[in-house]
Design a protein around this motif. Structure first.
Motif, mmCIF file in Angstrom:
data_model
loop_
_atom_site.group_PDB
_atom_site.id
_atom_site.type_symbol
_atom_site.label_atom_id
_atom_site.label_comp_id
_atom_site.label_asym_id
_atom_site.label_seq_id
_atom_site.Cartn_x
_atom_site.Cartn_y
_atom_site.Cartn_z
ATOM 1 N N VAL A 20 0.858 -1.173 0.000
ATOM 2 C CA VAL A 20 0.000 0.000 0.000
ATOM 3 C C VAL A 20 0.900 1.231 0.000
ATOM 4 C CG1 VAL A 20 -1.789 1.292 1.231
ATOM 5 C CG2 VAL A 20 -1.800 -1.210 1.287
ATOM 6 N N LEU A 21 0.757 2.050 -1.041
ATOM 7 C CA LEU A 21 1.501 3.292 -1.123
ATOM 8 C C LEU A 21 0.662 4.401 -0.522
ATOM 9 C CD1 LEU A 21 2.497 1.536 -3.667
ATOM 10 C CD2 LEU A 21 3.399 3.701 -4.455
ATOM 11 N N ILE A 22 1.286 5.203 0.301
ATOM 12 C CA ILE A 22 0.644 6.396 0.836
ATOM 13 C C ILE A 22 1.392 7.569 0.217
ATOM 14 C CG2 ILE A 22 0.096 7.727 2.904
ATOM 15 C CD1 ILE A 22 0.151 4.977 4.391
ATOM 16 N N ALA A 23 0.655 8.395 -0.514
ATOM 17 C CA ALA A 23 1.304 9.454 -1.285
ATOM 18 C C ALA A 23 0.523 10.751 -1.206
ATOM 19 C CB ALA A 23 1.431 9.018 -2.738
ATOM 20 N N GLU A 24 1.194 11.812 -1.610
ATOM 21 C CA GLU A 24 0.565 13.113 -1.723
ATOM 22 C C GLU A 24 0.340 13.382 -3.204
ATOM 23 O OE1 GLU A 24 1.728 17.819 -1.131
ATOM 24 O OE2 GLU A 24 3.235 16.280 -0.843
ATOM 25 N N ASP A 25 -0.901 13.672 -3.569
ATOM 26 C CA ASP A 25 -1.214 14.093 -4.930
ATOM 27 C C ASP A 25 -1.082 15.603 -4.949
ATOM 28 O OD1 ASP A 25 -2.280 14.837 -7.362
ATOM 29 O OD2 ASP A 25 -3.985 13.480 -7.244
ATOM 30 N N ILE A 26 0.009 16.095 -5.510
ATOM 31 C CA ILE A 26 0.311 17.523 -5.464
ATOM 32 C C ILE A 26 -0.750 18.349 -6.190
ATOM 33 C CG2 ILE A 26 1.969 19.296 -6.232
ATOM 34 C CD1 ILE A 26 4.178 17.268 -5.625
ATOM 35 N N LEU A 27 -1.263 17.865 -7.311
ATOM 36 C CA LEU A 27 -2.225 18.648 -8.090
ATOM 37 C C LEU A 27 -3.558 18.826 -7.371
ATOM 38 C CD1 LEU A 27 -1.458 17.254 -11.656
ATOM 39 C CD2 LEU A 27 -0.588 19.340 -10.575
ATOM 40 N N GLY B 15 -3.831 18.220 -3.986
ATOM 41 C CA GLY B 15 -3.551 18.569 -2.599
ATOM 42 C C GLY B 15 -4.030 17.526 -1.605
ATOM 43 N N LYS B 16 -4.399 16.345 -2.086
ATOM 44 C CA LYS B 16 -4.948 15.301 -1.223
ATOM 45 C C LYS B 16 -3.924 14.206 -0.952
ATOM 46 C CE LYS B 16 -9.652 15.908 -2.910
ATOM 47 N NZ LYS B 16 -10.746 15.301 -3.647
ATOM 48 N N LYS B 17 -4.103 13.562 0.201
ATOM 49 C CA LYS B 17 -3.332 12.371 0.536
ATOM 50 C C LYS B 17 -4.073 11.176 -0.057
ATOM 51 C CE LYS B 17 -1.962 9.716 4.579
ATOM 52 N NZ LYS B 17 -1.983 9.658 6.046
ATOM 53 N N ILE B 18 -3.361 10.310 -0.771
ATOM 54 C CA ILE B 18 -4.015 9.172 -1.408
ATOM 55 C C ILE B 18 -3.323 7.881 -0.997
ATOM 56 C CG2 ILE B 18 -4.864 10.463 -3.401
ATOM 57 C CD1 ILE B 18 -2.487 9.434 -5.001
ATOM 58 N N THR B 19 -4.074 6.792 -1.079
ATOM 59 C CA THR B 19 -3.489 5.463 -0.872
ATOM 60 C C THR B 19 -3.722 4.664 -2.148
ATOM 61 O OG1 THR B 19 -5.510 4.588 0.108
ATOM 62 C CG2 THR B 19 -3.864 5.486 1.618
ATOM 63 N N HIS B 20 -2.792 3.766 -2.406
ATOM 64 C CA HIS B 20 -2.846 3.010 -3.658
ATOM 65 C C HIS B 20 -2.340 1.598 -3.377
ATOM 66 C CE1 HIS B 20 -2.537 2.804 -8.126
ATOM 67 N NE2 HIS B 20 -1.703 1.845 -7.816
ATOM 68 N N ASP B 21 -3.151 0.582 -3.667
ATOM 69 C CA ASP B 21 -2.718 -0.806 -3.531
ATOM 70 C C ASP B 21 -1.882 -1.194 -4.739
ATOM 71 O OD1 ASP B 21 -4.155 -0.976 -1.197
ATOM 72 O OD2 ASP B 21 -5.884 -1.939 -2.117
ATOM 73 N N ALA B 22 -0.814 -1.958 -4.500
ATOM 74 C CA ALA B 22 0.071 -2.344 -5.600
ATOM 75 C C ALA B 22 0.577 -3.767 -5.410
ATOM 76 C CB ALA B 22 1.258 -1.388 -5.669
ATOM 77 N N ASP B 23 0.788 -4.453 -6.530
ATOM 78 C CA ASP B 23 1.399 -5.779 -6.502
ATOM 79 C C ASP B 23 2.921 -5.678 -6.542
ATOM 80 O OD1 ASP B 23 -1.046 -7.268 -6.567
ATOM 81 O OD2 ASP B 23 -1.225 -6.731 -8.680
ATOM 82 N N LEU B 24 3.412 -4.615 -7.154
ATOM 83 C CA LEU B 24 4.835 -4.425 -7.342
ATOM 84 C C LEU B 24 5.139 -2.940 -7.267
ATOM 85 C CD1 LEU B 24 7.667 -5.527 -8.348
ATOM 86 C CD2 LEU B 24 6.833 -5.056 -10.661
ATOM 87 N N VAL B 25 6.242 -2.601 -6.591
ATOM 88 C CA VAL B 25 6.688 -1.213 -6.509
ATOM 89 C C VAL B 25 8.141 -1.171 -6.960
ATOM 90 C CG1 VAL B 25 7.164 0.734 -4.971
ATOM 91 C CG2 VAL B 25 5.130 -0.670 -4.609
#
Length: 147
Positions: A60-67, A69-79
């Motif tokens: 699970v990636l926790i990231a900031e979407d700069i455009l 301005g929100k904090k987002i989470t993203h499930d991933a199989d591979l990073v």
């Protein structure tokens, strides 16, 4: 490049690329356009703050979407993490050590020339062109010494 390859090999895949800056030039601009136009590749301007595992073992990636301005989470199989390039001190003997900040100062001992990533981050094509130019410059400097 890897995103396009993955999307071609695994048609069911969805690729997300988190970036801070996109710096492309020349033929790479057309390449970036292909990535931007691809229906299964998503470019997100933002910084990944952390990567964690959930109960299912998925990433699970926790990231900031700069455009937005929100904090987002993203499930991933591979990073895949891209690393930065930083110069190191290179030694050619005590009087010919390159300073740690040689990329900024460009003050090299006489007869030494930098090319490729030793000078700045470049792609393979640009590195080869620059290396050829530096080799010609070195050959030219040898000819003036012989005369």
């Amino acid at each position: 490049k890897q995103a396009l390859n993955l999307a071609d090999i695994l048609p069911e895949s969805q690729v997300s690329i988190y970036y801070i800056d996109l710096r492309v030039s020349g033929r790479n601009e057309a390449f970036l356009n292909r990535v931007e136009d691809h229906e299964r590749i998503l470019l997100l301007k933002g910084k990944v703050a952390s990567i964690q595992k959930n109960q299912d073992g998925k990433l699970v990636l926790i990231a900031e979407d700069i455009l937005s301005g929100k904090k987002i989470t993203h499930d991933a199989d591979l990073v895949v993490l891209a690393t930065g390039i930083s110069p190191a001190t290179v030694s050619f003997g005590a009087e010919n050590d390159l300073p740690a900040d040689y990329m900024q100062t460009r003050e090299l001992p006489k007869g030494m020339h930098l090319a490729g990533c030793a000078q700045s981050p470049l792609d393979i094509s640009a590195s080869l062109k620059q290396a050829t130019g530096v080799a010609l410059k070195a050959i030219a400097s040898l000819k003036t010494v012989d005369r």
